[in-house]
Design an enzyme around this catalytic site. Sequence first.
Site, PDB file in Angstrom:
ATOM      1  CB  THR A  46      -1.090   0.169   1.324  1.00  0.00           C
ATOM      2  OG1 THR A  46      -1.734  -1.316   1.293  1.00  0.00           O
ATOM      3  CG2 THR A  46      -1.839   1.246   1.135  1.00  0.00           C
ATOM      4  CE1 TYR A 110     -17.178   0.525  -3.740  1.00  0.00           C
ATOM      5  CE2 TYR A 110     -17.588  -1.510  -5.353  1.00  0.00           C
ATOM      6  CZ  TYR A 110     -17.819  -0.264  -4.822  1.00  0.00           C
ATOM      7  OH  TYR A 110     -18.869   0.297  -5.497  1.00  0.00           O
ATOM      8  CE1 TYR A 136      -1.973  -4.745   5.947  1.00  0.00           C
ATOM      9  CE2 TYR A 136      -1.735  -4.339   3.587  1.00  0.00           C
ATOM     10  CZ  TYR A 136      -1.624  -3.593   4.833  1.00  0.00           C
ATOM     11  OH  TYR A 136      -1.453  -2.444   5.244  1.00  0.00           O
ATOM     12  NE  ARG A 141      -3.890   1.908   3.956  1.00  0.00           N
ATOM     13  CZ  ARG A 141      -3.595   3.145   3.126  1.00  0.00           C
ATOM     14  NH1 ARG A 141      -4.324   3.503   2.324  1.00  0.00           N
ATOM     15  NH2 ARG A 141      -2.776   4.004   3.445  1.00  0.00           N
ATOM     16  CE  LYS A 165       1.431  -4.171   6.927  1.00  0.00           C
ATOM     17  NZ  LYS A 165       1.728  -3.258   5.744  1.00  0.00           N
ATOM     18  CB  ILE A 207       5.116  -5.487   7.106  1.00  0.00           C
ATOM     19  CG1 ILE A 207       5.501  -6.611   7.078  1.00  0.00           C
ATOM     20  CG2 ILE A 207       5.305  -4.633   5.973  1.00  0.00           C
ATOM     21  CD1 ILE A 207       4.726  -7.503   5.906  1.00  0.00           C
TER      22      ILE A 207
END
Length: 290
Positions: A46, A110, A136, A141, A165, A207
């Site tokens: 990202t 989304y 992840y 987000r 993560k 991370i």
Amino acid sequence: MKKFSGVGVALVTPFDEMGNIDESSLRNLVNYVIDGGVDYLVALGTTSEAATMTLEERAYVVNVITEENAGRLPIVLGVGGNNTAHVVEELDTLPYLRQGDAILSVTPYYNKPSQQGLYNHFKAIAEHSPLPVILYNVPGRTSVNMTAATTLRLALDFENIIAIKEAAGNFEQATSIIAGMPENFIFLSGDDGIALPLISIGGSGVISVIANVLPYDFSTMVHLALEGEFGEAKNIHLRLGEMFKALFEEGNPAGVKAALHAKGVIASQKLRSPLCEVSDSLYQKLKRGV
């Protein structure tokens, strides 16, 4: 797979003032973080603004990072999306995957899939990935949270899913994952500001975004914590507290690019729209912090 413990740095992609990839600054950044003591590099996450890059640009970024790294550290490559079939196609065809040591794959954004939908998505990725898979989870987000139960189901069902993560910021969820995960599974914090407490309950590292700009300080903190030296690690954590917040005050990677520019590591703090540069007041705050 313990080579993915410690500090992975989610590399930014420097752009010049015209918005093109700044190869010189990217090479400088790679050497800067390696010299700072990070344990592995993460490309096309990202923080890299990969969502704004063409396939050719992504391949170019990976090639530059790989060439400059020259085999010194492992490299994790971001490969994810909200269209399972497209992600699988990339895993089957992307030429630059052979340059990586693992992939980092985000929960689909989304679409807001169910937990079974998330399991099916990562099952397909595990079955097609030529590299080990790091999950992840970042609901801030993606608008979907992968539960501890789903993470553990994936970890137990697929040997090549080696780590997560976890960036949900939920200690109860993190505790459940750490308590139930297989022996060789790796729990990585996705948030710099809570990496230390997560290591204290069994996490293996992070991370990191802040490791772009303060790699030595942050890596030292994480390595001390992993060695059980929590007193000195705590002192570093508290000293970095304001930077943890400031880097995200006007969004990521706007903050870290501003800090890297202020420090002279990259030539421009340029971002690609819809992201934009930080305010002058935040820039000056970041400049004082680095």
